[in-house]
Design an enzyme around this catalytic site. Structure first.
Site, PDB file in Angstrom:
ATOM      1  N   ASN A   1     -35.471  63.754   8.693  1.00  0.00           N
ATOM      2  CA  ASN A   1     -33.568  63.786   7.487  1.00  0.00           C
ATOM      3  C   ASN A   1     -34.959  65.025   6.493  1.00  0.00           C
ATOM      4  OD1 ASN A   1     -31.554  64.485   6.110  1.00  0.00           O
ATOM      5  ND2 ASN A   1     -31.411  61.955   5.796  1.00  0.00           N
TER       6      ASN A   1
ATOM      7  N   LYS B   1     -32.523  66.316   3.911  1.00  0.00           N
ATOM      8  CA  LYS B   1     -31.709  65.787   3.122  1.00  0.00           C
ATOM      9  C   LYS B   1     -31.430  67.219   2.208  1.00  0.00           C
ATOM     10  CE  LYS B   1     -32.468  60.948   2.234  1.00  0.00           C
ATOM     11  NZ  LYS B   1     -33.129  60.247   1.344  1.00  0.00           N
TER      12      LYS B   1
ATOM     13  N   HIS C   1     -25.418  58.463   6.762  1.00  0.00           N
ATOM     14  CA  HIS C   1     -25.861  57.744   5.831  1.00  0.00           C
ATOM     15  C   HIS C   1     -25.937  57.480   4.278  1.00  0.00           C
ATOM     16  CE1 HIS C   1     -29.552  58.552   3.283  1.00  0.00           C
ATOM     17  NE2 HIS C   1     -30.576  58.954   4.750  1.00  0.00           N
TER      18      HIS C   1
ATOM     19  N   GLU D   1     -26.184  57.790   1.885  1.00  0.00           N
ATOM     20  CA  GLU D   1     -26.068  58.356   0.651  1.00  0.00           C
ATOM     21  C   GLU D   1     -24.613  59.445   0.950  1.00  0.00           C
ATOM     22  OE1 GLU D   1     -30.888  59.238  -0.021  1.00  0.00           O
ATOM     23  OE2 GLU D   1     -29.258  60.965   0.818  1.00  0.00           O
TER      24      GLU D   1
ATOM     25  N   GLU E   1     -30.795  51.360   8.751  1.00  0.00           N
ATOM     26  CA  GLU E   1     -32.017  51.651   7.418  1.00  0.00           C
ATOM     27  C   GLU E   1     -30.972  50.976   5.704  1.00  0.00           C
ATOM     28  OE1 GLU E   1     -33.023  56.342   7.068  1.00  0.00           O
ATOM     29  OE2 GLU E   1     -30.980  56.278   7.096  1.00  0.00           O
TER      30      GLU E   1
ATOM     31  N   GLY F   1     -36.067  56.478  -0.183  1.00  0.00           N
ATOM     32  CA  GLY F   1     -36.676  56.807  -1.422  1.00  0.00           C
ATOM     33  C   GLY F   1     -37.054  56.377  -2.747  1.00  0.00           C
TER      34      GLY F   1
ATOM     35  N   SER G   1     -38.798  54.752   4.043  1.00  0.00           N
ATOM     36  CA  SER G   1     -39.344  54.769   3.187  1.00  0.00           C
ATOM     37  C   SER G   1     -40.518  54.653   4.407  1.00  0.00           C
ATOM     38  CB  SER G   1     -39.770  53.838   2.013  1.00  0.00           C
ATOM     39  OG  SER G   1     -39.427  53.956   1.143  1.00  0.00           O
TER      40      SER G   1
END
Length: 320
Positions: free
Chosen positions: A65, A67, A151, A153, A223, A229, A269
């Site tokens: 990904n 992003k 996701h 985010e 995730e 991150g 990560s």
């Protein structure tokens, strides 16, 4: 396999019937104990081998990904110098990359045909007066057959609810687009013991919108939000526990076949240092990679997984 039984010295043996029976029982007990150890070890080895065969039958899956990163120049360099140089067996491993929308079509022109190309999101609406949205029809029009949905985010920054995400999954499937469905809990939810409640409710929302057959086109990406991150990583055991619970839920709420066939990958990560330990877990079928997908580490992680696929666990203990 040989079992050594210590026999008393011949001179000390009592030839009486009673003593002889005692001796036979001692020998029988020791033999049974040794045989049970052998059977237990052989069974454990056979189970391990069967589980690995089951895992490999699903085909590992690795997604990158990107992003909102990269220019056209940097994306081209990444594809040519890293992604296209990955060597792997397509029968055992599938690899996908997910650039930003505006780079999808240009990247498609230079990407190896062995690698899948994915959008990072999809509109919950059809084509029409929805400014800024990219629809399923438009993705299919440029040959895109995969998309990420859900996701963290998107859930966090754009307030996408479980219902909205489930609607997106349904629309993608209706247009023949495969889905990487992202789920995961926040740190506070994990610390309060709600990890499984959160993750399974996110899956259940999707299950209510699609048919059983729809799961054939879905890869689930677990995730944990607290590990995305942040540099923090779930341990292999922590990740396996959640993956195992997801597979069990699928078996009970969708079908045993779906549970067996659905790939459940891990994201959070993932690095070239953590990949080997994670991919050894029975229910971890690959990775959704963020930061490392923008570096040569992406190829390294793919190489690690390919190497693992060359390993076949022994069916019997090593002393056989």
């Amino acid at each position: 396999f040989f079992l050594r039984i210590r026999r008393p010295p011949r001179s000390t043996l009592d030839r009486s019937s009673a003593a002889s029976d005692v001796y036979k029982r001692q020998v029988s007990t020791q033999s049974t104990w040794g045989f049970r150890i052998f059977i237990d070890m052989a069974t454990a080895a056979a189970i391990k081998s069967a589980k690995w065969a089951e895992k490999v039958s699903r085909r590992l899956f690795i997604g990158g990904n990107w992003k909102s990163n990269g220019t056209m120049a940097s994306s081209t360099t990444l594809v040519q110098n890293v992604v296209n140089k990955i060597e792997f067996d397509q029968k055992k491993l599938e690899i996908l990359i997910s650039p930003v929308f505006v780079h999808l079509f240009p990247v498609k022109q230079i990407l190896s045909k062995k690698i899948f190309l994915s959008a990072q999101n999809i509109s919950p609406f059809p084509t029409g007066p929805f400014t800024g949205e990219i629809t399923a029809e438009q993705l299919k029009d440029i040959g895109i057959n995969w998309t990420l949905i859900g996701h963290s985010e998107r859930r966090t920054y754009f307030k996408e609810s479980d219902v909205v995400i489930a609607t997106k999954v349904r629309i993608a499937l209706e247009h023949g687009i495969n889905v990487v469905l992202c789920i995961g809990e926040k740190l506070a939810e994990r610390e309060s013991g709600k990890t499984l409640d959160v993750c399974l409710s996110q899956i259940d929302a999707v299950n209510k919108k699609i048919s059983q057959k729809g799961w054939e086109k879905i890869v689930i990406a677990y995730e944990p939000v607290w590990a995305i991150g942040t540099g923090k990583e779930a341990s292999p055991a922590q990740a396996q526990e959640v993956h195992d619970a997801i597979r069990e839920w699928l078996g009970k709420n969708v079908s045993p076949k779906t549970a067996l066939k659905t790939r459940i990958i891990y994201g959070g990560s993932v690095t070239e240092k953590s990949a080997a330990g994670l991919i050894e877990q029975h229910d971890i079928d690959g990775f959704l990679i963020g930061g490392a997908a923008l570096k040569p580490a992406f190829k390294t992680i793919c190489d690690i997984c390919s190497a693992k696929l060359q390993f076949t666990p022994q069916l019997m203990p090593s002393f056989m």
